[in-house]
Write an enzyme that holds these catalytic residues in place. Structure first.
Site, mmCIF file in Angstrom:
data_model
loop_
_atom_site.group_PDB
_atom_site.id
_atom_site.type_symbol
_atom_site.label_atom_id
_atom_site.label_comp_id
_atom_site.label_asym_id
_atom_site.label_seq_id
_atom_site.Cartn_x
_atom_site.Cartn_y
_atom_site.Cartn_z
ATOM 1 N N SER A 96 -0.821 7.542 3.937
ATOM 2 C CA SER A 96 0.020 6.736 3.058
ATOM 3 C C SER A 96 1.013 5.853 3.807
ATOM 4 O O SER A 96 1.359 4.781 3.320
ATOM 5 C CB SER A 96 0.759 7.645 2.068
ATOM 6 O OG SER A 96 1.506 8.631 2.751
ATOM 7 N N HIS A 105 -4.549 6.890 -1.741
ATOM 8 C CA HIS A 105 -4.589 5.479 -1.325
ATOM 9 C C HIS A 105 -6.003 5.011 -1.019
ATOM 10 O O HIS A 105 -6.195 3.929 -0.460
ATOM 11 C CB HIS A 105 -3.693 5.259 -0.103
ATOM 12 C CG HIS A 105 -2.264 5.540 -0.386
ATOM 13 N ND1 HIS A 105 -1.427 4.626 -0.989
ATOM 14 C CD2 HIS A 105 -1.521 6.655 -0.188
ATOM 15 C CE1 HIS A 105 -0.223 5.170 -1.135
ATOM 16 N NE2 HIS A 105 -0.263 6.402 -0.661
ATOM 17 N N LYS A 118 -1.875 4.819 -8.489
ATOM 18 C CA LYS A 118 -1.850 3.729 -7.528
ATOM 19 C C LYS A 118 -2.819 2.628 -7.993
ATOM 20 O O LYS A 118 -2.497 1.914 -8.924
ATOM 21 C CB LYS A 118 -2.075 4.291 -6.139
ATOM 22 C CG LYS A 118 -0.789 5.021 -5.722
ATOM 23 C CD LYS A 118 -0.858 6.036 -4.662
ATOM 24 C CE LYS A 118 0.534 6.663 -4.517
ATOM 25 N NZ LYS A 118 0.548 7.888 -3.739
HETATM 26 C C1 LIG Z 1 1.444 9.003 -3.759
HETATM 27 C C2 LIG Z 1 0.733 10.144 -3.130
HETATM 28 C C3 LIG Z 1 0.619 11.366 -3.784
HETATM 29 C C4 LIG Z 1 1.366 11.655 -5.057
HETATM 30 O O1 LIG Z 1 0.821 10.991 -6.133
HETATM 31 P P1 LIG Z 1 1.735 10.709 -7.418
HETATM 32 O O2 LIG Z 1 0.738 10.397 -8.468
HETATM 33 O O3 LIG Z 1 2.626 9.586 -7.082
HETATM 34 O O4 LIG Z 1 2.492 11.970 -7.692
HETATM 35 C C5 LIG Z 1 -0.158 12.337 -3.212
HETATM 36 N N1 LIG Z 1 -0.774 12.136 -2.025
HETATM 37 C C6 LIG Z 1 -0.647 10.982 -1.341
HETATM 38 C C7 LIG Z 1 -1.356 10.810 -0.036
HETATM 39 C C8 LIG Z 1 0.126 9.956 -1.870
HETATM 40 O O5 LIG Z 1 0.281 8.832 -1.177
#
Ligand SMILES: *Cc1c(COP(=O)(O)O)cnc(C)c1O
Length: 391
Positions: A178, A206, A237
């Site tokens: 991330s 991601h 995302k």
């Molecule tokens: C953003 C993210 C999460 C958490 O997801 P949310 O839906 O925002 O709670 C989990 N793992 C990774 C690698 C992330 O980047």
């Protein structure tokens, strides 16, 4: 209490690590107003711009009008709806898995899945740059956690060989990291896992909608269909909504439904959210040009930054890390760029290791080439002004 907290908060400030929620007015998928001016968003995880797609918005609005604003209960009591079931079916098909289950967030999906599957006696091998929700899941599982050096397969192999385990071994990794935007060597991980009878879990937060054919994620990117035991991702995302999911075997999903506390003891997602994610998934399948546009934009922007000597020119994901070092430098540069009309994130410890504070730039399919070219120039000019990033 407040006195003690104030002392601690002052310490955050002194180290340039103080944080505050930021309040923008979103304008569209690629722009937000800050202090009245329209700025270019180069910091969103809205990779495909689907938050503002007409069909996705309409699906969310209609679901709210038809089914109400809140689910009113947990999935196992009164909050379950055919919208959730339909979304899970669609996610399973998208991932080529037997089944899928949706959680309230990606964070909950990681914490719930890891703590449901692993326990004392088991060993979890976890990449050192894995997301905080994976780390918290490992802690809650109370399994032994062995952290391996980032993407280092020789290091992982040595640790697998050296660590006795009476129970089950797991290898857990982000698919696309991330804060760095690099891709886990999932093919090598699966090979090592086979040799050591370890289960593999990948977090495609991601990667979903971003890498692999049709944006199907990291396993698909490496052609590992059916070889990754647990594929987790987010709806928050590229899928333009909220929530997390796990895809895998029917037994895995049934087990999580029965055992994962962050699935059981929380209210189901609101109808509008579920409908938005479902519609985004439909758009992703219907328009292959979306993922292509994202990839082309990412390659173009990275190329522009590389031409200015800011980053390496390798092929990559839409996440570009400009590592600056100290927290103060990252904050100063982000502020300078904000005044130039660019919204970028200054990422500091504890999100990243000390000494690696950075600007995290993210590209979207919703950006125009002209915007990306102008942004790259502004970033290079800001770096020159601050006399940093001479490589
Ligand atoms: C953003 C993210 C999460 C958490 O997801 P949310 O839906 O925002 O709670 C989990 N793992 C990774 C690698 C992330 O980047």
């Amino acid at each position: 209490m407040d006195k003690l907290l104030t002392v601690k908060l002052e310490e955050f400030r002194r180290q340039n690590l103080y944080r505050e929620p930021i309040a923008f007015e979103p304008l569209d998928a690629a722009h937000a107003a800050c202090n009245g001016d329209a700025c270019l968003l180069l910091a969103s995880n809205n990779y495909l711009g689907l938050t503002h797609h007409a069909g996705v918005r309409k699906a969310a609005a209609e679901a709210a009008l038809k089914y109400g604003t809140g689910a009113g209960g947990s999935r196992l009591t009164t909050g379950g709806s055919m919208l959730c079931a339909d979304l899970e079916q669609a996610l399973a098909e998208f991932k080529g898995a037997e089944a899928a289950v949706v959680f309230g967030s990606g964070y909950q999906a990681n914490v719930g899945t890891i703590s449901a599957l692993a326990g004392p006696g088991d060993v979890i091998f976890s990449d050192e740059l894995n997301h905080a929700s994976i780390i918290d899941g490992c802690r809650l599982a109370r399994a032994r956690t062995v952290v391996f050096p980032h993407r280092d397969m020789a290091g992982l192999a040595a640790l697998l060989a050296a660590t006795p385990c009476a129970g089950q071994r797991f290898i857990v990794t982000d698919g696309v990291f991330s804060m760095d935007g690099d891709i886990a060597p999932l093919d090598d991980i699966v090979r090592l896992a086979g040799r050591h009878e370890a289960l593999v879990m990948v977090d495609d937060a991601h990667a979903t909608g971003v890498i692999g054919p049709g944006g199907r994620g990291t396993a698909a990117h490496f052609g590992l269909k059916g070889k990754v035991d647990i594929e987790l991702g987010t709806l928050s995302k590229a899928l333009a909504a909220e929530g997390g999911y796990v895809a895998g075997s029917a037994a895995l999903i049934a087990y999580l439904v029965n055992k994962a506390r962050p699935f059981i003891y929380t209210t189901a997602l609101a109808p509008a959210t579920v409908a938005a994610a479902r519609a985004a998934l439909r758009e992703l399948a219907a328009d292959p040009g979306l993922v292509r546009r994202l990839r082309d934009n990412a390659a173009f922007f990275r190329g522009e930054l590389a031409a200015a000597g800011m980053v390496a020119a390798h092929e990559g994901t839409p996440i570009i890390a400009l590592v600056l070092g100290g927290a103060a430098m990252a904050v100063t540069m982000a502020e300078l760029l904000r005044r130039e009309g660019l919204i970028v994130s200054a990422i500091r410890p504890p999100t990243v290791p000390p000494g690696t504070s950075r600007l995290r730039l993210t590209v979207s399919a919703a950006h125009s080439r002209a915007e990306l070219a102008a942004a790259a120039s502004l970033i290079a000019a800001a770096a020159a002004k601050l006399e940093i990033l001479r490589r």
